[in-house]
Design an enzyme around this catalytic site. Sequence first.
Site, PDB file in Angstrom:
ATOM      1  N   ALA A   1       0.839  -1.244  -0.139  1.00 37.72           N
ATOM      2  CA  ALA A   1       0.035   0.150  -0.016  1.00 37.72           C
ATOM      3  C   ALA A   1       0.841   1.277  -0.006  1.00 37.72           C
ATOM      4  O   ALA A   1       0.305   2.372  -0.004  1.00 37.72           O
ATOM      5  CB  ALA A   1      -0.864   0.123   0.991  1.00 37.72           C
TER       6      ALA A   1
ATOM      7  N   ASN B   1       1.056  -4.039   8.562  1.00 40.44           N
ATOM      8  CA  ASN B   1       1.567  -4.592   7.337  1.00 40.44           C
ATOM      9  C   ASN B   1       2.438  -3.519   6.948  1.00 40.44           C
ATOM     10  O   ASN B   1       3.501  -3.556   6.643  1.00 40.44           O
ATOM     11  CB  ASN B   1       0.823  -5.123   6.201  1.00 40.44           C
ATOM     12  CG  ASN B   1       0.071  -6.231   6.396  1.00 40.44           C
ATOM     13  OD1 ASN B   1       0.635  -7.256   6.770  1.00 40.44           O
ATOM     14  ND2 ASN B   1      -1.078  -6.293   6.522  1.00 40.44           N
TER      15      ASN B   1
ATOM     16  N   HIS C   1      -1.390   7.060   4.938  1.00 44.03           N
ATOM     17  CA  HIS C   1      -0.030   6.436   5.811  1.00 44.03           C
ATOM     18  C   HIS C   1       0.745   7.804   5.755  1.00 44.03           C
ATOM     19  O   HIS C   1       1.110   8.094   4.614  1.00 44.03           O
ATOM     20  CB  HIS C   1       0.537   5.184   5.288  1.00 44.03           C
ATOM     21  CG  HIS C   1      -0.484   4.225   5.115  1.00 44.03           C
ATOM     22  ND1 HIS C   1      -0.794   3.532   6.266  1.00 44.03           N
ATOM     23  CD2 HIS C   1      -1.053   3.431   3.849  1.00 44.03           C
ATOM     24  CE1 HIS C   1      -1.804   2.466   5.707  1.00 44.03           C
ATOM     25  NE2 HIS C   1      -1.811   2.504   4.443  1.00 44.03           N
TER      26      HIS C   1
HETATM   27  N1  NAD Z   1       1.235  -5.144   2.280  1.00 41.64           N
HETATM   28  C1  NAD Z   1       0.205  -4.176   2.403  1.00 41.64           C
HETATM   29  O1  NAD Z   1       0.397  -3.168   2.074  1.00 41.64           O
HETATM   30  C2  NAD Z   1      -1.071  -4.899   2.777  1.00 41.64           C
HETATM   31  C3  NAD Z   1      -2.073  -4.342   2.570  1.00 41.64           C
HETATM   32  C4  NAD Z   1      -3.281  -5.018   2.643  1.00 41.64           C
HETATM   33  C5  NAD Z   1      -3.347  -6.099   3.293  1.00 41.64           C
HETATM   34  N2  NAD Z   1      -2.193  -6.731   3.166  1.00 41.64           N
HETATM   35  C6  NAD Z   1      -2.162  -8.144   3.660  1.00 41.64           C
HETATM   36  O2  NAD Z   1      -2.760  -9.021   2.661  1.00 41.64           O
HETATM   37  C7  NAD Z   1      -3.636  -9.927   3.229  1.00 41.64           C
HETATM   38  C8  NAD Z   1      -4.717 -10.433   2.310  1.00 41.64           C
HETATM   39  O3  NAD Z   1      -5.529  -9.135   2.173  1.00 41.64           O
HETATM   40  P1  NAD Z   1      -7.125  -9.035   1.359  1.00 41.64           P
HETATM   41  O4  NAD Z   1      -7.650  -7.784   1.585  1.00 41.64           O
HETATM   42  O5  NAD Z   1      -6.971  -9.779   0.091  1.00 41.64           O
HETATM   43  O6  NAD Z   1      -7.980  -9.981   2.518  1.00 41.64           O
HETATM   44  P2  NAD Z   1      -9.504 -10.924   1.902  1.00 41.64           P
HETATM   45  O7  NAD Z   1     -10.162 -11.163   3.476  1.00 41.64           O
HETATM   46  O8  NAD Z   1     -10.216 -10.048   1.023  1.00 41.64           O
HETATM   47  O9  NAD Z   1      -9.019 -11.979   1.566  1.00 41.64           O
HETATM   48  C9  NAD Z   1      -7.852 -13.111   1.921  1.00 41.64           C
HETATM   49  C10 NAD Z   1      -8.363 -14.311   1.418  1.00 41.64           C
HETATM   50  O10 NAD Z   1      -7.302 -15.382   1.734  1.00 41.64           O
HETATM   51  C11 NAD Z   1      -8.181 -16.582   2.459  1.00 41.64           C
HETATM   52  N3  NAD Z   1      -7.181 -17.134   3.284  1.00 41.64           N
HETATM   53  C12 NAD Z   1      -7.291 -16.633   4.624  1.00 41.64           C
HETATM   54  N4  NAD Z   1      -6.448 -17.588   5.242  1.00 41.64           N
HETATM   55  C13 NAD Z   1      -6.104 -18.582   4.287  1.00 41.64           C
HETATM   56  C14 NAD Z   1      -5.330 -19.598   4.491  1.00 41.64           C
HETATM   57  N5  NAD Z   1      -4.769 -20.021   5.717  1.00 41.64           N
HETATM   58  N6  NAD Z   1      -5.118 -20.649   3.404  1.00 41.64           N
HETATM   59  C15 NAD Z   1      -5.473 -20.282   2.060  1.00 41.64           C
HETATM   60  N7  NAD Z   1      -6.556 -19.011   2.126  1.00 41.64           N
HETATM   61  C16 NAD Z   1      -6.791 -18.295   3.219  1.00 41.64           C
HETATM   62  C17 NAD Z   1      -9.546 -16.169   2.479  1.00 41.64           C
HETATM   63  O11 NAD Z   1     -10.487 -17.225   2.278  1.00 41.64           O
HETATM   64  C18 NAD Z   1      -9.572 -14.789   1.527  1.00 41.64           C
HETATM   65  O12 NAD Z   1     -10.277 -15.560   0.287  1.00 41.64           O
HETATM   66  C19 NAD Z   1      -4.277  -9.363   4.433  1.00 41.64           C
HETATM   67  O13 NAD Z   1      -4.377 -10.382   5.580  1.00 41.64           O
HETATM   68  C20 NAD Z   1      -3.050  -8.639   4.863  1.00 41.64           C
HETATM   69  O14 NAD Z   1      -2.228  -9.309   5.722  1.00 41.64           O
HETATM   70  C21 NAD Z   1      -0.909  -6.435   3.088  1.00 41.64           C
END
Ligand code: NAD
Length: 264
Positions: A113, A182, A212
Amino acid sequence: MTKVSIIGAGAIGRPVIEALVGGAVEDVEVVGVVNDTPVGECPVPQIRLAKAIESSDVIVECAGQAVVSVHGVEILEAGRDLLITSAGALADPDLVARLLAAGPGRMFVTSGAIGGIDLLVSAASHGAVHRASVTTTKLPATLLQPWMDDATQERVRATTEPTTIFEGSAAEAARYFPRSLNVAATVGLAVGDLELVEVRLVADPGAELTSHVIEADADAGSYRFEIRNHPSAANPRTSGVVSRAVVRSLSMLVGRPVGAVSIV
Ligand SMILES: NC(=O)c1ccc[n+]([C@@H]2O[C@H](COP(=O)([O-])OP(=O)(O)OC[C@H]3O[C@@H](n4cnc5c(N)ncnc54)[C@H](O)[C@@H]3O)[C@@H](O)[C@H]2O)c1
């Protein structure tokens, strides 16, 4: 052809899959998606993690911190590269040590992000970084946590003006606001010291965009980045641009974006 599997078919994973299937990165074939629930309609097959590891060169985590902590070592030991979106997982020094000892697969973290990470990495390699901070401002509902009691949840939800709901170290933020860490963890990795990063979380009912503000004072210079992202329509806790950051990171690892000059 580089074979890629995605873990997570949510707000980040789905648009990543669509972009890759649409040819956003040259010479990449998406083997499938691993998800803990049925993914429904999807342009690639849903597969098990074992199959993803067996048949991919790169695994892209877009699922959550637990996937990195539970499966990261296994993925790297199988010789697969791992691109991490849930950078907050790397706030755990024991896990980082185990991931760094694993291999021969390589580990990468997307800038996700935020931006300015390239400059912070350069500054940290040029001399000392004396101070770093991240102030994140989001809609109150996206900052609610399961550990908050009803009164605290209600206070956060009902706030009518920008209110600081957490101030502390990145380590404390990891404990209390894992999904909001994150960005802090990414900054900590960039400056080479997670303990250095002071985190402030602000609940703002007027925050149409998630912001941020990243600041750092270093021997190399003084830095301030302000990022304001529109939340993803699929998941307001996530910024819509993150999926594009993941695709960009992948293109840096395995090829080049189609029809573009790559900024590295
Ligand atoms: N680096 C960044 O800037 C940043 C920003 C936003 C989110 N994120 C990370 O990205 C991740 C995903 O974000 P999102 O918005 O797509 O979330 P989301 O909840 O929309 O989607 C997550 C998906 O992963 C699946 N999932 C969860 N645990 C699982 C597992 N153990 N095995 C297989 N599938 C699994 C869920 O069913 C869902 O479909 C967040 O959890 C967060 O940690 C990082």
